[in-house]
Design an enzyme around this catalytic site. Structure first.
Site, PDB file in Angstrom:
ATOM      1  N   GLU A  81      -0.688  -9.258  -0.615  1.00 44.31           N
ATOM      2  CA  GLU A  81      -2.109  -9.538  -0.346  1.00 44.31           C
ATOM      3  C   GLU A  81      -2.923  -9.571  -1.639  1.00 44.31           C
ATOM      4  O   GLU A  81      -3.810 -10.399  -1.813  1.00 44.31           O
ATOM      5  CB  GLU A  81      -2.658  -8.488   0.631  1.00 44.31           C
ATOM      6  CG  GLU A  81      -2.065  -8.656   2.026  1.00 44.31           C
ATOM      7  CD  GLU A  81      -2.362  -7.486   2.947  1.00 44.31           C
ATOM      8  OE1 GLU A  81      -1.980  -6.344   2.601  1.00 44.31           O
ATOM      9  OE2 GLU A  81      -2.989  -7.699   3.998  1.00 44.31           O
ATOM     10  N   ALA A  91       0.868  -1.177   0.000  1.00 47.69           N
ATOM     11  CA  ALA A  91       0.000   0.000   0.000  1.00 47.69           C
ATOM     12  C   ALA A  91       0.901   1.223   0.000  1.00 47.69           C
ATOM     13  O   ALA A  91       2.041   1.162   0.477  1.00 47.69           O
ATOM     14  CB  ALA A  91      -0.876  -0.021   1.247  1.00 47.69           C
ATOM     15  N   GLU A 104       4.577  -5.289   7.234  1.00 44.21           N
ATOM     16  CA  GLU A 104       3.807  -4.249   7.941  1.00 44.21           C
ATOM     17  C   GLU A 104       4.264  -4.034   9.383  1.00 44.21           C
ATOM     18  O   GLU A 104       4.140  -2.939   9.921  1.00 44.21           O
ATOM     19  CB  GLU A 104       2.308  -4.592   7.933  1.00 44.21           C
ATOM     20  CG  GLU A 104       1.616  -4.371   6.595  1.00 44.21           C
ATOM     21  CD  GLU A 104       1.678  -5.574   5.677  1.00 44.21           C
ATOM     22  OE1 GLU A 104       2.504  -6.482   5.925  1.00 44.21           O
ATOM     23  OE2 GLU A 104       0.907  -5.612   4.710  1.00 44.21           O
ATOM     24  N   GLY A 132       0.579  -4.941   0.862  1.00 42.19           N
ATOM     25  CA  GLY A 132      -0.640  -4.988   0.040  1.00 42.19           C
ATOM     26  C   GLY A 132      -0.412  -5.665  -1.305  1.00 42.19           C
ATOM     27  O   GLY A 132      -1.334  -6.237  -1.889  1.00 42.19           O
TER      28      GLY A 132
HETATM   29  N1  COA Z   1       4.611   3.147  -0.589  1.00 48.62           N
HETATM   30  C1  COA Z   1       4.998   4.333  -1.141  1.00 48.62           C
HETATM   31  N2  COA Z   1       6.086   4.472  -1.895  1.00 48.62           N
HETATM   32  C2  COA Z   1       6.850   3.383  -2.094  1.00 48.62           C
HETATM   33  C3  COA Z   1       6.540   2.130  -1.539  1.00 48.62           C
HETATM   34  C4  COA Z   1       5.354   2.049  -0.755  1.00 48.62           C
HETATM   35  N3  COA Z   1       4.945   0.883  -0.221  1.00 48.62           N
HETATM   36  N4  COA Z   1       7.500   1.250  -1.893  1.00 48.62           N
HETATM   37  C5  COA Z   1       8.372   1.933  -2.646  1.00 48.62           C
HETATM   38  N5  COA Z   1       7.992   3.211  -2.761  1.00 48.62           N
HETATM   39  C6  COA Z   1       8.658   4.292  -3.513  1.00 48.62           C
HETATM   40  C7  COA Z   1       9.872   4.832  -2.746  1.00 48.62           C
HETATM   41  O1  COA Z   1       9.451   5.777  -1.796  1.00 48.62           O
HETATM   42  C8  COA Z   1      10.646   5.435  -3.899  1.00 48.62           C
HETATM   43  O2  COA Z   1      10.063   6.654  -4.250  1.00 48.62           O
HETATM   44  P1  COA Z   1      11.012   7.959  -4.515  1.00 48.62           P
HETATM   45  O3  COA Z   1      11.923   7.555  -5.637  1.00 48.62           O
HETATM   46  O4  COA Z   1      10.045   9.038  -4.877  1.00 48.62           O
HETATM   47  O5  COA Z   1      11.747   8.191  -3.231  1.00 48.62           O
HETATM   48  C9  COA Z   1      10.415   4.488  -5.041  1.00 48.62           C
HETATM   49  O6  COA Z   1       9.210   3.780  -4.718  1.00 48.62           O
HETATM   50  C10 COA Z   1      11.501   3.459  -5.210  1.00 48.62           C
HETATM   51  O7  COA Z   1      11.688   2.789  -4.005  1.00 48.62           O
HETATM   52  P2  COA Z   1      13.127   2.599  -3.290  1.00 48.62           P
HETATM   53  O8  COA Z   1      12.895   2.368  -1.838  1.00 48.62           O
HETATM   54  O9  COA Z   1      14.033   3.714  -3.663  1.00 48.62           O
HETATM   55  O10 COA Z   1      13.619   1.256  -4.013  1.00 48.62           O
HETATM   56  P3  COA Z   1      14.648   0.192  -3.431  1.00 48.62           P
HETATM   57  O11 COA Z   1      14.953  -0.722  -4.565  1.00 48.62           O
HETATM   58  O12 COA Z   1      15.779   0.862  -2.746  1.00 48.62           O
HETATM   59  O13 COA Z   1      13.838  -0.607  -2.307  1.00 48.62           O
HETATM   60  C11 COA Z   1      11.911  -1.807  -1.418  1.00 48.62           C
HETATM   61  C12 COA Z   1      12.755  -1.430  -2.661  1.00 48.62           C
HETATM   62  C13 COA Z   1      10.671  -2.534  -1.901  1.00 48.62           C
HETATM   63  C14 COA Z   1      12.752  -2.719  -0.506  1.00 48.62           C
HETATM   64  C15 COA Z   1      11.552  -0.511  -0.642  1.00 48.62           C
HETATM   65  O14 COA Z   1      10.984   0.401  -1.558  1.00 48.62           O
HETATM   66  C16 COA Z   1      10.543  -0.730   0.464  1.00 48.62           C
HETATM   67  O15 COA Z   1      10.907  -1.219   1.531  1.00 48.62           O
HETATM   68  N6  COA Z   1       9.264  -0.353   0.219  1.00 48.62           N
HETATM   69  C17 COA Z   1       8.216  -0.458   1.221  1.00 48.62           C
HETATM   70  C18 COA Z   1       7.784  -1.889   1.391  1.00 48.62           C
HETATM   71  C19 COA Z   1       6.683  -1.968   2.444  1.00 48.62           C
HETATM   72  O16 COA Z   1       6.898  -1.716   3.621  1.00 48.62           O
HETATM   73  N7  COA Z   1       5.499  -2.356   1.995  1.00 48.62           N
HETATM   74  C20 COA Z   1       4.379  -2.540   2.864  1.00 48.62           C
HETATM   75  C21 COA Z   1       3.530  -1.328   2.868  1.00 48.62           C
HETATM   76  S1  COA Z   1       2.045  -1.631   3.805  1.00 48.62           S
END
Ligand code: COA
Length: 265
Positions: free
Chosen positions: A114, A66, A134, A111
């Site tokens: 999910e 999400a 989460e 999400g």
């Molecule tokens: N919500 C909002 N934005 C998200 C996102 C999320 N769940 N997951 C990734 N993004 C965005 C990042 O903020 C970034 O945006 P920006 O370039 O404007 O800063 C872009 O997507 C790229 O992500 P980034 O973190 O730079 O990529 P990465 O390869 O270094 O890392 C992940 C990848 C998936 C490990 C990392 O993005 C992450 O941990 N995301 C959240 C995962 C999460 O907690 N999901 C559950 C949500 S309920």
């Protein structure tokens, strides 16, 4: 409805829905989920469509969860509504009459995981990663993750993934039964299309009945065995049953008609 966050394409009778927020790793805003729900409902109502594929744009993510920036300031009421609306989207996929396959082309976290689990089958690319992180954000999963993960991998492994927030790779997901197949990314959509091509010539009403019966196994207040007896009996009144049995007797291939059962609104 004009879509801002997804792309849709009809290919060989399959509706391919692509989450199209590549720069945000296809993070699921509330609007994105509503668009997915709308597209799936339209796929349900379209007699030319026999199955659907849900995937993410780009080589990196199916959906990284999400959209955290959207819900970071939500209160109790807003969080409750977000979860309830999300559940509705997931249920609209799971409870539909047509098979929906998640083609998981990278991160399927929170999400995203999910959403993949709400689909009937999952095909993953070798770089896919699954997890429910989460607990790092101070919330439990809110789009059905605590329930569907248990259904797919069992309570012990589900609990481990849910309380550690650990992500697993595609091969591990395959071993656990979380995905049906793992293929190279360039073959991902072809594999999903190949599965749907096998379902295509089958009786649409029988496939729908299978989906209903299997879903009911997990409904606490419904007796799945009774549901199967009911659906089996009801099938005897369908054109599909007449055609399927007649074709067998006449030693020919059955030709089933696909009818529209849902309304696209
Ligand atoms: N919500 C909002 N934005 C998200 C996102 C999320 N769940 N997951 C990734 N993004 C965005 C990042 O903020 C970034 O945006 P920006 O370039 O404007 O800063 C872009 O997507 C790229 O992500 P980034 O973190 O730079 O990529 P990465 O390869 O270094 O890392 C992940 C990848 C998936 C490990 C990392 O993005 C992450 O941990 N995301 C959240 C995962 C999460 O907690 N999901 C559950 C949500 S309920």
């Amino acid at each position: 409805m004009e879509y801002q966050n997804i792309l849709t394409e009809k290919k060989e009778g399959v509706l391919i829905i692509t989450i199209n927020r590549e720069t945000k790793l296809n993070a699921l805003t509330i609007a994105t989920l509503q668009e997915i729900k709308h597209a799936v409902n339209c796929g349900q109502s379209d007699p030319e469509i026999h199955g659907m594929i849900l995937t993410g744009s780009g080589p990196k993510a199916f959906a990284a969860g999400a959209d955290i920036s959207e819900f970071a300031h939500f209160n109790n009421d807003e969080g409750t509504r977000m979860s309830a609306d999300g559940h509705e989207v997931m249920n609209s996929i799971e409870e539909g009459s047509k098979v929906v396959i998640a083609a998981v082309n990278g991160f399927a976290l929170g999400g995203g995981c999910e959403l993949a689990m709400a689909c009937h089958l999952r095909v993953a690319s070798t770089n896919a990663k699954f997890g429910q992180p989460e607990v790092n954000l101070g919330v439990p999963p809110g789009y059905g993750g605590t329930q569907r993960l248990i259904q797919l991998v069992g309570k012990g492994k589900a609990l481990e993934l849910l309380v550690t927030g650990d992500a697993i790779d595609a091969q591990t997901a395959l071993q656990l039964g979380l995905v049906n197949y793992v293929v190279e990314q360039e073959n991902l959509l072809d594999k999903a299309m190949e599965i749907l091509a096998k379902v295509k010539p089958k009786s649409p009403s029988a496939v729908h009945k299978v989906l209903k019966c299997v879903n009911d196994y997990f409904q606490p207040n419904v007796n799945g065995m009774q549901r199967e007896i009911y659906e089996f009996g009801e099938a005897f009144e369908t054109d599909d049953f007449k055609e399927g049995t007649t074709a067998f007797m006449e030693k020919r291939k059955a030709e089933f008609e696909r009818q529209s059962t849902y309304r696209c609104y």
